[in-house]
Design an enzyme around this catalytic site. Structure first.
Site, PDB file in Angstrom:
ATOM      1  N   SER A 100     -17.581  16.017 -11.570  1.00 20.29           N
ATOM      2  CA  SER A 100     -17.137  15.999 -10.177  1.00 20.29           C
ATOM      3  C   SER A 100     -16.212  14.838  -9.841  1.00 20.29           C
ATOM      4  CB  SER A 100     -18.352  15.975  -9.237  1.00 20.29           C
ATOM      5  OG  SER A 100     -19.190  14.882  -9.529  1.00 20.29           O
ATOM      6  N   ASP A 145     -20.595   9.291   0.561  1.00 27.18           N
ATOM      7  CA  ASP A 145     -21.842   9.624  -0.120  1.00 27.18           C
ATOM      8  C   ASP A 145     -22.250   8.560  -1.131  1.00 27.18           C
ATOM      9  OD1 ASP A 145     -20.133  10.049  -2.260  1.00 27.18           O
ATOM     10  OD2 ASP A 145     -20.595  12.180  -2.492  1.00 27.18           O
ATOM     11  N   HIS A 157     -18.909   9.644  -4.966  1.00 28.81           N
ATOM     12  CA  HIS A 157     -17.670  10.268  -5.394  1.00 28.81           C
ATOM     13  C   HIS A 157     -16.447   9.555  -4.821  1.00 28.81           C
ATOM     14  CE1 HIS A 157     -20.720  13.418  -5.879  1.00 28.81           C
ATOM     15  NE2 HIS A 157     -20.001  13.758  -6.927  1.00 28.81           N
TER      16      HIS A 157
END
Length: 246
Positions: free
Chosen positions: A58, A213, A216
């Site tokens: 990711s 978050d 990321h």
């Protein structure tokens, strides 16, 4: 990771998307597979078109921002070298690792199997923190198998391996063990290896480069990664291994 800012400390297992149920349900179901092919009308006869396949997690899909903001797309849509056009395939999948199975059932080995063509000029492996809790011996074996499979599928391609970045100036021991396993197998496979931990890619400005978050890249973070990765990709394609030290 006790010396990281408070929100990094709270994210004890960065990027382990397969184990963060609510986060997975909230937005990790998408994939990072995108292809950018140069417009033939804009490529002159003297311009070299090079094929690049990105294997990753990711950090490379744009999760937390968007696929448009992901560093591979930023490189694909505006290459920084007019002498070279990149035909870039981003095969990265959320939650994937060399051993860790991502939310779509993907591992790095499966990405290689599904995305890597024999005529690829460069294979880029980036990550993965998702393997943080894997047994180091089993992990090293999986990394080696993945590179061997990639070499079999694309025997003439160059390999660029970028280890996982850190979110602290003092990564925990198992984080460093993960980094070392990837580095050892990458060097054994004859790949160009780059260590974001040693080079301080993210911790150089974590407040800007990491999103809300705590896991990321932010939009600024992807722009930062774009600069780092673009230089490495172009250097690898031009046969300049010393670019890894910059």
């Amino acid at each position: 990771m006790e010396h990281a800012p408070r929100r990094w400390r709270q994210a004890a297992v960065p990027l382990l998307l397969a184990l963060t149920g609510a986060l997975v349900l909230a937005g990790c179901q998408g994939t990072g597979s995108t292809t950018s092919t140069p417009d033939s009308s804009s490529v002159s006869a003297s311009t070299s078109v090079r094929s690049v396949v990105i294997i990753g997690d990711s950090l490379s899909t744009g999760f937390g921002t968007s696929a448009e903001n992901a560093w591979p797309n930023l490189i694909a849509t505006a290459p920084g070298d007019d002498s070279m056009q990149l035909n870039l395939l981003n095969a990265a999948q959320n939650g994937s690792g060399y051993l860790n199975v991502g939310v779509t059932g993907s591992t790095f080995a499966l990405q290689v199997e599904q995305a890597l063509a024999p005529d690829a000029d460069l294979v880029v492996f980036f990550g993965s923190i998702n393997d943080l809790y894997q047994d180091p011996t089993e992990l090293a074996a999986a990394v080696g198998r993945t590179y061997a499979a990639a070499r079999e599928r694309a025997p003439r391609s160059a390999f660029l391996v970028v280890g996982p970045p850190a979110y602290s100036t003092r990564p925990e021991a198992r984080f460093l063990a993960l980094r070392d396993a990837v580095k050892q197998e990458a060097q054994a496979a004859g790949a160009m290896y780059v260590d974001p931990i040693e080079q301080g890619w993210i911790v150089a400005d974590a407040e800007r480069f990491v999103g809300p978050d705590g896991l990321h890249p932010s939009v600024e973070g992807h722009r930062h990664l774009r600069e780092k990765m673009e230089a490495l990709i172009l250097g690898a394609l031009k046969g300049q291994p010393d670019v890894a030290a910059r």
